[in-house]
Design an enzyme around this catalytic site. Structure first.
Site, short mmCIF file in Angstrom:
data_model
loop_
_atom_site.label_atom_id
_atom_site.label_comp_id
_atom_site.label_asym_id
_atom_site.label_seq_id
_atom_site.Cartn_x
_atom_site.Cartn_y
_atom_site.Cartn_z
N SER A 114 -4.51 -1.96 24.43
CA SER A 114 -5.68 -1.78 25.29
C SER A 114 -6.09 -0.32 25.35
O SER A 114 -5.24 0.58 25.34
CB SER A 114 -5.36 -2.26 26.71
OG SER A 114 -6.38 -1.90 27.61
N TYR A 138 -0.38 -2.41 34.56
CA TYR A 138 -0.82 -3.16 33.38
C TYR A 138 -0.95 -2.22 32.18
O TYR A 138 -0.42 -2.50 31.10
CB TYR A 138 -2.15 -3.86 33.64
CG TYR A 138 -2.88 -4.21 32.37
CD1 TYR A 138 -2.43 -5.25 31.55
CD2 TYR A 138 -4.00 -3.48 31.95
CE1 TYR A 138 -3.07 -5.55 30.36
CE2 TYR A 138 -4.64 -3.78 30.77
CZ TYR A 138 -4.18 -4.82 29.97
OH TYR A 138 -4.81 -5.10 28.79
N LYS A 142 1.25 -1.82 28.32
CA LYS A 142 0.73 -1.75 26.96
C LYS A 142 1.26 -0.50 26.25
O LYS A 142 1.65 -0.55 25.07
CB LYS A 142 -0.80 -1.74 26.98
CG LYS A 142 -1.42 -3.05 27.45
CD LYS A 142 -1.07 -4.20 26.51
CE LYS A 142 -1.79 -5.49 26.87
NZ LYS A 142 -1.47 -6.60 25.94
#
Length: 332
Positions: A114, A138, A142
């Protein structure tokens, strides 16, 4: 094999792979994915960290030669509220998956990363060497998985490509798959929700260093994103070589769209005016960034071809179809 293959990105990637003549096997626990998205695509229902499920998939399909890893929890506010759950699912279970793949001799990994890993404070362009500053649990998951893949590649366990997505919108143009969430939390989803409820759309933050003061993102059509995955699988051995066993590639349009411009695109597509109200920045908000995509063109021979208007139009068409798709999926 596509993990998270019954989700938004994974199912669209599966469609693009099948159209390109690439056979698919999907794993999805259906916590958010739809069973209907796996029909005829070799869907196995289960957790990516479940050794029994993985062993069954690998025994049934000894010819798997690449894995596209899309399975993850992806809601930023949820990750702030439940960081341990996010680290467990996105990082811990990925490690267990990778260990099983290594034991099976599968060494080609395409990872759904991402652009959230980047610092995004200026509203400008960022290439793959841009500073990393994950702003949520989050985003940190990644970045962590990227580091794990980088280290494992150097150790000779895998070869890997990390595809750093910017902001996917839209649906399969033929409306075979799309967002499975009827109330998406991204900006376009909020715009659609405001229109449906007959209330103004709220623009949070109007003093960012962008051309109109609203936040800026790089909105990439999900079908363009899927075609980039096909290119990554097809060109894998040319891109990821012994001297370079790990590569990072941005996937975006190469252009930024502000929130006000996204509203304008929505108005063009619908032919209707959407009232907006301005509000202060929220904690954790950023100006945003857009992708510098030279590497994607050079290595994948790929560029995004669909416009923001295309993404808005397909998202609206898909939203009309989604209730019937969810009902059909529940009946399976």
């Amino acid at each position: 094999m596509i993990t998270g293959g019954a989700g938004y990105i994974g199912s669209t990637v599966a469609t693009a792979c099948l159209e390109a003549g690439i056979e698919t096997v999907l794993i999805d626990d259906l916590s958010t994915g739809l069973r209907a998205f796996g029909e005829g695509r070799g869907l196995y229902v289960g957790d990516i960290a479940d050794a029994e499920v993985l062993d069954r998939v690998l025994a049934d399909h000894p010819d798997i030669d690449a894995v596209v890893h899309c399975a993850a929890r992806i809601v930023v506010p949820e990750s702030v509220d439940d960081p341990l759950g996010y680290y467990d699912t996105n990082v811990g279970k990925t490690v267990l998956l990778l260990a099983r793949l290594r034991a099976a001799g599968i060494d080609r990994i395409v990872f759904s990363s991402s652009a959230a890993v980047y610092a995004a404070e200026t509203g400008g362009g960022v290439d793959e060497s841009g500073a990393l500053a994950p702003s949520s649990p989050y985003a940190s998951t990644k970045a962590m998985v990227e580091q794990i893949l980088r280290d494992a590649a150097v150790a000779g366990d895998f070869r890997a490509i990390a595809l750093r997505y910017f902001n996917p919108i839209g649906a399969d143009p033929r409306l075979r798959t799309g967002l499975q969430n009827p109330r998406p939390t991204h900006a376009l989803g909020k715009i659609m929700q405001a229109k449906a409820e007959g209330v103004p759309f709220t623009i949070t933050g109007t003093d960012w260093p962008t051309r109109d003061g609203s936040g800026l993102r790089d909105y990439i059509h999900v079908w363009d994103l899927a075609l980039a995955h096909v290119a990554a699988v097809q060109r894998f051995d040319d891109i990821v070589t012994t001297p370079d066993p790990y590569r990072v590639i941005n996937l975006g349009t190469g252009d930024g769209v502000t929130v006000r411009e996204l509203v304008a695109a929505f108005e063009r597509v619908t032919g209707e005016t959407l009232p907006v109200v301005d509000a202060p920045r929220r904690a954790g908000d950023q100006a945003g960034a857009f992708a510098i995509v030279d590497r994607a063109h050079d290595l994948l021979g790929w560029r995004a071809e669909r416009s923001t208007d295309d993404g808005v139009r397909d998202a609206l068409d898909w939203a009309e179809k989604l209730p019937a798709v969810r009902a059909a999926s529940d009946a399976l």
